[in-house]
Scaffold this motif. Structure first.
Motif, mmCIF file in Angstrom:
data_model
loop_
_atom_site.group_PDB
_atom_site.id
_atom_site.type_symbol
_atom_site.label_atom_id
_atom_site.label_comp_id
_atom_site.label_asym_id
_atom_site.label_seq_id
_atom_site.Cartn_x
_atom_site.Cartn_y
_atom_site.Cartn_z
ATOM 1 N N GLU A 279 -38.238 -37.582 -10.976
ATOM 2 C CA GLU A 279 -36.921 -37.711 -11.619
ATOM 3 C C GLU A 279 -36.172 -36.383 -11.607
ATOM 4 O O GLU A 279 -35.009 -36.309 -11.181
ATOM 5 C CB GLU A 279 -37.101 -38.201 -13.053
ATOM 6 N N TYR A 280 -36.821 -35.322 -12.064
ATOM 7 C CA TYR A 280 -36.171 -34.015 -12.122
ATOM 8 C C TYR A 280 -35.872 -33.482 -10.721
ATOM 9 O O TYR A 280 -34.806 -32.910 -10.480
ATOM 10 C CB TYR A 280 -37.058 -33.026 -12.885
ATOM 11 N N PHE A 281 -36.822 -33.664 -9.797
ATOM 12 C CA PHE A 281 -36.625 -33.157 -8.439
ATOM 13 C C PHE A 281 -35.436 -33.840 -7.770
ATOM 14 O O PHE A 281 -34.635 -33.186 -7.090
ATOM 15 C CB PHE A 281 -37.893 -33.377 -7.612
ATOM 16 N N SER A 282 -35.298 -35.153 -7.956
ATOM 17 C CA SER A 282 -34.183 -35.879 -7.342
ATOM 18 C C SER A 282 -32.845 -35.418 -7.904
ATOM 19 O O SER A 282 -31.838 -35.398 -7.190
ATOM 20 C CB SER A 282 -34.358 -37.385 -7.558
ATOM 21 N N VAL A 283 -32.827 -35.030 -9.175
ATOM 22 C CA VAL A 283 -31.589 -34.541 -9.791
ATOM 23 C C VAL A 283 -31.216 -33.175 -9.226
ATOM 24 O O VAL A 283 -30.076 -32.947 -8.803
ATOM 25 C CB VAL A 283 -31.744 -34.469 -11.324
ATOM 26 N N PHE A 284 -32.174 -32.253 -9.211
ATOM 27 C CA PHE A 284 -31.876 -30.886 -8.774
ATOM 28 C C PHE A 284 -31.631 -30.800 -7.269
ATOM 29 O O PHE A 284 -30.727 -30.096 -6.819
ATOM 30 C CB PHE A 284 -33.025 -29.953 -9.159
ATOM 31 N N CYS A 285 -32.419 -31.508 -6.477
ATOM 32 C CA CYS A 285 -32.346 -31.369 -5.025
ATOM 33 C C CYS A 285 -31.112 -32.046 -4.429
ATOM 34 O O CYS A 285 -30.654 -31.664 -3.353
ATOM 35 C CB CYS A 285 -33.614 -31.950 -4.392
ATOM 36 N N SER A 286 -30.579 -33.049 -5.112
ATOM 37 C CA SER A 286 -29.446 -33.790 -4.550
ATOM 38 C C SER A 286 -28.209 -32.913 -4.399
ATOM 39 O O SER A 286 -27.399 -33.134 -3.491
ATOM 40 C CB SER A 286 -29.121 -35.003 -5.426
ATOM 41 N N GLY A 287 -28.056 -31.897 -5.264
ATOM 42 C CA GLY A 287 -26.886 -31.025 -5.185
ATOM 43 C C GLY A 287 -26.775 -30.277 -3.871
ATOM 44 O O GLY A 287 -25.786 -30.424 -3.143
ATOM 45 N N PRO A 288 -27.767 -29.450 -3.505
ATOM 46 C CA PRO A 288 -27.680 -28.715 -2.236
ATOM 47 C C PRO A 288 -27.530 -29.622 -1.015
ATOM 48 O O PRO A 288 -26.817 -29.281 -0.068
ATOM 49 C CB PRO A 288 -29.007 -27.946 -2.188
ATOM 50 N N VAL A 289 -28.205 -30.783 -1.032
ATOM 51 C CA VAL A 289 -28.087 -31.707 0.104
ATOM 52 C C VAL A 289 -26.663 -32.249 0.198
ATOM 53 O O VAL A 289 -26.080 -32.335 1.286
ATOM 54 C CB VAL A 289 -29.097 -32.862 -0.030
ATOM 55 N N LEU A 290 -26.088 -32.612 -0.948
ATOM 56 C CA LEU A 290 -24.719 -33.124 -0.960
ATOM 57 C C LEU A 290 -23.739 -32.064 -0.480
ATOM 58 O O LEU A 290 -22.831 -32.358 0.315
ATOM 59 C CB LEU A 290 -24.351 -33.587 -2.369
ATOM 60 N N PRO A 313 -30.341 -20.681 -7.583
ATOM 61 C CA PRO A 313 -30.934 -21.159 -8.848
ATOM 62 C C PRO A 313 -31.398 -22.615 -8.774
ATOM 63 O O PRO A 313 -32.405 -22.977 -9.392
ATOM 64 C CB PRO A 313 -29.787 -20.996 -9.859
ATOM 65 N N ILE A 314 -30.676 -23.435 -8.006
ATOM 66 C CA ILE A 314 -31.064 -24.844 -7.883
ATOM 67 C C ILE A 314 -32.343 -24.964 -7.063
ATOM 68 O O ILE A 314 -33.234 -25.761 -7.390
ATOM 69 C CB ILE A 314 -29.920 -25.659 -7.241
ATOM 70 N N TYR A 315 -32.451 -24.172 -5.984
ATOM 71 C CA TYR A 315 -33.693 -24.159 -5.206
ATOM 72 C C TYR A 315 -34.875 -23.731 -6.080
ATOM 73 O O TYR A 315 -35.984 -24.276 -5.962
ATOM 74 C CB TYR A 315 -33.566 -23.202 -4.020
ATOM 75 N N THR A 316 -34.637 -22.761 -6.949
ATOM 76 C CA THR A 316 -35.697 -22.295 -7.853
ATOM 77 C C THR A 316 -36.155 -23.419 -8.772
ATOM 78 O O THR A 316 -37.360 -23.597 -9.012
ATOM 79 C CB THR A 316 -35.197 -21.107 -8.690
ATOM 80 N N MET A 317 -35.201 -24.205 -9.286
ATOM 81 C CA MET A 317 -35.555 -25.322 -10.158
ATOM 82 C C MET A 317 -36.332 -26.396 -9.403
ATOM 83 O O MET A 317 -37.259 -26.999 -9.955
ATOM 84 C CB MET A 317 -34.298 -25.928 -10.773
ATOM 85 N N CYS A 318 -35.970 -26.643 -8.153
ATOM 86 C CA CYS A 318 -36.725 -27.607 -7.340
ATOM 87 C C CYS A 318 -38.175 -27.151 -7.191
ATOM 88 O O CYS A 318 -39.110 -27.960 -7.293
ATOM 89 C CB CYS A 318 -36.075 -27.761 -5.966
#
Length: 455
Positions: A279-290, A313-318
């Motif tokens: 759940e968390y990974f799909s939330v954080f990772c979707s941003g950079p891909v989009l 920072p988003i990559y770090t959270m992933c």
């Protein structure tokens, strides 16, 4: 009279479907002007709980921290007994709640108690129970009617599970509801989403609409992911279909692990911990891909030079979501949301608006899908934190994004096909002219055979 172009008709169609879907959800039941519980009693003797009204069980619940109580035990306990409780406004997480001399943290167990009074004996009533953090047992008038996971007084005894479900209530004019909750896995615990009360047919219909919408998002995301992966396998020079396919997969994962929690229901053999990480990974990772997908259509020098730093920072959270325990990656959720909503989200809104001003192809389609998704995300965040009295709109935003981006990729593919056909016709014309030139006996005849030399 001016007739609508194909693209204008398509925009109108998408907008109509979006609005009608939301209207249909509201038609499945409206919320009664909220009556809140006071002193652990929800008085509905003057409420109208007919076939179209839904009431949230919210207000002052009795919270018994580190106690599993029952209505019988409560009634038999003397006023000076050790079974102490506080009145806690719920739904809300129990974190940081002051329970006499103790400040409640993330982990522990408790009982939530509320008494619901009706004006007369009524049948055909039901409750819709969303997920509760992170395992529970619900007793109504002393009878166990619903549970999710396994409650316990220690980590070894407790098993976390999300299980949204409907409970049919017995006929009655008063319901003593006791919820035993335990949490030893999540950063947040307690009764955090409102339980809905109303006529059984209304509750069931609303549940069906929400589940159908989640299933529709899953099917759309899965089909578009497969289609674009196949498309990319035949033409790997352009990574755009691959980026869109990855984003659709992330949408699928997010839909399965949020809202109706279809993933938790379908794959109950997978541990709560793994599904929560997904759940968390799909939330954080979707941003950079989009953003990588958007950049393929609306390139700009600023993002080319500094985009990596904004995404860092988003990559770090992933990465933390994959390797760190829940209390680590979950604790960064709120700061990360603040960072995203004040940096990359408005930044890309500006980039798309600039693209429209510069008349870059398809910028308006990207802006439409991006705006719909971001509006749904903002709504859901405000709803989750109790700031906005709404409902989850992310499935609508995701459907909106998938449709708009599918139109964009289809348009791009169609333009490429048209250009290929034009080039093919030109090549055929060139080959025909070359054959005539080669078969000509003199210069005059050759120039007459080539249209480029004719005057």
């Amino acid at each position: 009279m001016h007739s609508l172009s194909v693209l204008e008709k398509l925009k109108l169609y998408i907008f109509s479907v979006f609005i009608l879907s939301i209207a249909n959800l509201h038609c499945t039941g409206t919320y009664q002007n909220q009556i809140e519980a006071k002193n652990g009693i929800l008085d509905l003797t003057s409420a109208d709980y007919d076939a179209q009204n839904i009431i949230k069980l919210s207000g002052e619940w009795k919270l018994y921290w580190k106690q599993f109580v029952t209505p019988k035990i409560i009634s038999l306990s003397p006023p000076n007994s050790e079974r102490k409780f506080i009145l806690k406004h719920s739904p809300s997480v129990w974190n940081d709640t002051q329970f006499f001399d103790e400040t409640i943290g993330s982990y522990g167990y408790a009982s939530y108690v509320i008494e619901v009074k009706l004006r007369e004996k009524t049948s055909n009533l039901a409750l819709y129970i969303p997920d509760i953090g992170t395992s529970y047992e619900m007793y109504v008038n002393g009878e166990l009617l619903a549970s999710a996971g396994k409650v316990g007084v220690s980590e070894n005894e407790s098993v976390a599970k999300y299980k949204p479900q409907i409970v049919l209530l017995p006929e009655g004019e008063q319901f003593d509801i006791v919820i035993h909750v335990s949490n030893y896995t999540n950063l947040w615990g307690g009764y955090w989403y409102p339980i809905l009360f109303g006529k059984a047919e209304t509750i069931i219909q609303r549940k069906q609409v929400q589940s159908a919408m989640s299933v529709a998002v899953c099917i759309a995301a899965m089909l578009m992911a497969c289609y674009n992966l196949i498309f990319y396998s035949f033409r790997r020079k352009d990574p755009t279909p691959l980026l869109f396919a990855i984003h659709c997969i992330l949408i699928l994962l997010r839909t399965l692990t949020t809202g109706e929690r279809l993933g938790h229901l379908l794959f109950d053999f997978i541990s709560w911990e793994i599904l929560n990480r997904i759940e968390y990974f799909s939330v954080f990772c979707s941003g950079p891909v989009l953003y990588a997908f958007l950049y393929r259509f609306v390139p700009n020098e600023f993002w080319k030079r500094y985009g990596l730093y904004f995404n860092l920072p988003i990559y770090t959270m992933c990465f933390l979501t994959v390797v760190a325990p829940n209390y680590v990656y979950a604790s960064f959720l709120n700061p990360m949301l603040v960072y995203i909503f004040f940096t990359v989200i408005p930044g890309w809104m500006i980039f798309l608006l600039v693209g429209i001003v510069k008349k870059q192809k398809s910028a308006w389609v990207l802006l439409m899908g991006y705006t719909g998704l971001m509006a749904a995300n903002i709504n859901d965040i405000l709803f989750t934190f109790g700031i906005l009295d709404s409902f989850y709109m992310i499935p609508y935003g995701q459907i909106f994004l998938i449709i708009s981006h599918s139109v964009l990729i289809s348009k791009r593919f169609s333009n490429s096909l048209n250009e290929s056909e034009d080039l093919s016709r030109q090549m055929k014309s060139l080959v025909t002219s070359t054959q005539k030139i080669m078969s000509s006996s003199n210069y005059t005849t050759a120039t007459k055979s080539d249209p480029h030399y004719q005057t």
